[in-house]
Design an enzyme around this catalytic site. Structure first.
Site, PDB file in Angstrom:
ATOM      1  N   MET A   1      -5.427   1.965  -5.687  1.00 46.73           N
ATOM      2  CA  MET A   1      -4.381   1.004  -5.322  1.00 46.73           C
ATOM      3  C   MET A   1      -4.775   0.314  -4.014  1.00 46.73           C
ATOM      4  O   MET A   1      -3.924  -0.207  -3.294  1.00 46.73           O
ATOM      5  CB  MET A   1      -3.031   1.706  -5.196  1.00 46.73           C
TER       6      MET A   1
ATOM      7  N   GLY B   1     -11.863   8.743   1.929  1.00 50.79           N
ATOM      8  CA  GLY B   1     -11.746   9.503   0.675  1.00 50.79           C
ATOM      9  C   GLY B   1     -12.233   8.671  -0.501  1.00 50.79           C
ATOM     10  O   GLY B   1     -13.037   9.129  -1.327  1.00 50.79           O
ATOM     11  N   HIS B   2     -11.744   7.405  -0.573  1.00 54.61           N
ATOM     12  CA  HIS B   2     -12.183   6.526  -1.672  1.00 54.61           C
ATOM     13  C   HIS B   2     -13.684   6.284  -1.587  1.00 54.61           C
ATOM     14  O   HIS B   2     -14.375   6.258  -2.602  1.00 54.61           O
ATOM     15  CB  HIS B   2     -11.509   5.151  -1.580  1.00 54.61           C
TER      16      HIS B   2
ATOM     17  N   GLN C   1       4.824   2.140 -11.441  1.00 56.39           N
ATOM     18  CA  GLN C   1       4.771   3.574 -11.133  1.00 56.39           C
ATOM     19  C   GLN C   1       5.547   3.925  -9.858  1.00 56.39           C
ATOM     20  O   GLN C   1       5.497   5.066  -9.399  1.00 56.39           O
ATOM     21  CB  GLN C   1       3.325   4.068 -11.046  1.00 56.39           C
TER      22      GLN C   1
ATOM     23  N   GLY D   1      -9.210  11.283  -8.101  1.00 57.81           N
ATOM     24  CA  GLY D   1      -9.154  12.305  -7.051  1.00 57.81           C
ATOM     25  C   GLY D   1      -8.394  13.534  -7.541  1.00 57.81           C
ATOM     26  O   GLY D   1      -7.376  13.415  -8.222  1.00 57.81           O
TER      27      GLY D   1
ATOM     28  N   VAL E   1     -10.952  14.886  -0.238  1.00 54.08           N
ATOM     29  CA  VAL E   1     -11.658  14.732   1.043  1.00 54.08           C
ATOM     30  C   VAL E   1     -10.621  14.995   2.142  1.00 54.08           C
ATOM     31  O   VAL E   1      -9.490  14.501   2.071  1.00 54.08           O
ATOM     32  CB  VAL E   1     -12.256  13.317   1.177  1.00 54.08           C
TER      33      VAL E   1
ATOM     34  N   SER F   1      -5.193  10.350   2.624  1.00 45.71           N
ATOM     35  CA  SER F   1      -4.276   9.624   1.738  1.00 45.71           C
ATOM     36  C   SER F   1      -3.875   8.337   2.439  1.00 45.71           C
ATOM     37  O   SER F   1      -3.732   8.314   3.677  1.00 45.71           O
ATOM     38  CB  SER F   1      -3.022  10.482   1.492  1.00 45.71           C
TER      39      SER F   1
ATOM     40  N   ARG G   1      -1.103   7.188   2.472  1.00 46.94           N
ATOM     41  CA  ARG G   1       0.239   7.377   3.031  1.00 46.94           C
ATOM     42  C   ARG G   1       0.205   8.092   4.380  1.00 46.94           C
ATOM     43  O   ARG G   1       1.228   8.131   5.072  1.00 46.94           O
ATOM     44  CB  ARG G   1       1.121   8.124   2.032  1.00 46.94           C
TER      45      ARG G   1
END
Ligand code: PAF
Length: 301
Positions: free
Chosen positions: A31, A37-38, A62, A153, A182, A191, A193
């Protein structure tokens, strides 16, 4: 790097893929608001095939009516720079109109109805409709991009279980690869968030999620040595972990737990007793953010 963001770019993408027979396409659905992490996931994706496609789409279906769809960070230009640096081949950047040509009203759409057994508990119980939205958009991305492999993930463990089932039940010829979570050096799972954690105290409180699970892991390991064969109830293990960890959490920031529990890592069925195949799941609200995290009971690290 090809950017697919208009309906007219799609035939171009399919032409490229058709012109390269035998090319193994790896999809990394996101998103956006890409973080380390990505990027770790994208780097590893490159080893799984010949062509990496990153999709960036904040999927409205979602998000629940009271959730963070409007404030979800949209960082298109920075994401494109990171994708270019990570040597991504294609960025799939559809608009809401491209994804939902008839609009967002449910009575205008085909639906993907996820199995109740997989979605009635955990995040599914706290986010009604969330997994129907995820199932729908992931099925659409699979149809549009036609990847051979798709990487998700492990942190979103219930989503991963649902997508594995989607692929199996709808016969998508796609291999699903789970990418390990990660973490920051202190254990916080990366994250998008995390940026809603506005103070040092909230950031410190967020460590509760990983701490409580590593404490359950340690407790289980000790019991396996000192009392081998003894059944360990999930609820008891989390109670013990909470009693040990909570004194170190800041008292200024309340931690509202949505759930703490365990599932069988393969079937995703809720467990009453821990077993070597358990996966621990936690979710909590800290300040204005809801965070989730997961760890295998027996860590392979
Ligand atoms: O995990 C996410 O980022 C999203 O749920 C996904 C899989 C990209 C679908 O919108």
């Amino acid at each position: 790097m090809l950017i697919v963001e208009h309906p007219g770019h799609r035939p171009l993408y399919h032409h490229i893929v058709d012109e390269l027979p035998g090319t193994r396409v790896v999809l990394v659905p996101t998103m956006g608001n890409l973080h380390t992490g990505h990027l770790t996931l994208i780097r590893n994706a490159k080893a799984l095939g010949d062509m990496v496609v990153v999709s960036i789409f904040v999927n409205p279906t979602q998000f629940g009516p009271t959730e963070d769809f409007d404030r979800y960070p949209r960082t298109r230009e920075a994401d494109l720079v990171l994708c270019r640096e990570a040597d991504v081949d294609v960025v799939w950047l559809p608009s809401v109109a491209m994804m939902y040509p008839e609009g967002l009203e449910p009575d205008q759409q085909f639906a993907v109805i996820p199995p109740r057994a997989l979605t009635q508990d955990w995040c599914g119980a706290h986010r009604p409709g969330h997994f129907a939205g995820v199932g729908l958009i992931v099925a659409k991305l699979f149809q549009q991009i036609r990847p051979h492999v798709a990487v998700f993930g492990e942190k979103d463990a219930q989503q991963l279980a649902l997508i594995r089932r989607l692929v199996r039940d709808f016969d998508f010829p796609i291999e699903i690869v789970a990418h390990p979570t990660v973490r920051e050096a202190d254990g916080l799972a990366l994250s998008s968030r995390n940026q809603y954690l506005v103070s040092a105290e909230e950031r410190q409180a967020a460590l509760a999620l990983s701490q409580v699970m590593t404490t359950v892991q340690r407790l289980y390991a000790i019991l396996q040595t000192t009392r081998p064969g003894q059944a360990v109830a999930v609820e008891w293990a989390f109670e013990q972990a909470m009693a040990r960890c909570s004194p170190s959490w800041p008292c200024t920031v309340p931690i509202a737990w949505d759930y703490q529990g365990a599932v069988d890592n393969t079937s995703f069925e809720r467990q009453t007793y821990l077993s070597p195949g358990s996966r621990l799941l936690v979710a909590a609200r800290i300040g204005s953010v809801r965070l989730i995290d997961t760890m295998a009971l027996i860590s392979d690290a």
